[in-house]
Design a protein around this motif. Sequence first.
Motif: not given
Length: 93
Positions: A22, A24, A26, A61, A63, A67-69
């Motif tokens: 995955n 992220p 971010r 996306t 979670k 965190i969102y991936v």
Amino acid sequence: DTVEGAVATALVESFAVSTEANVPVRDIADRFNAAHCADYGGPMSNRWVGHILRKRLRIKTHKSNGIYVIAASEKPKVDALAERMGLVDKSPT
């Protein structure tokens, strides 16, 4: 030249260097901000990048561990998007 193109470039680069399944959101936001922070008057939030990914580029996306991936299952869509936007080198190696 567009914001979608800039986010797509960051997305393709993140998938290329990722060692995990995955990617992220971010990491994509960090790459986008490193390249385009000055163009937009400051860093863009992870949420803003996630919005561009979901609504304009149609990349799903989810979670994972808080965190969102973007899942590895989205990789074919990312590759097709990169080819359609001209972000990949089509010349034979």
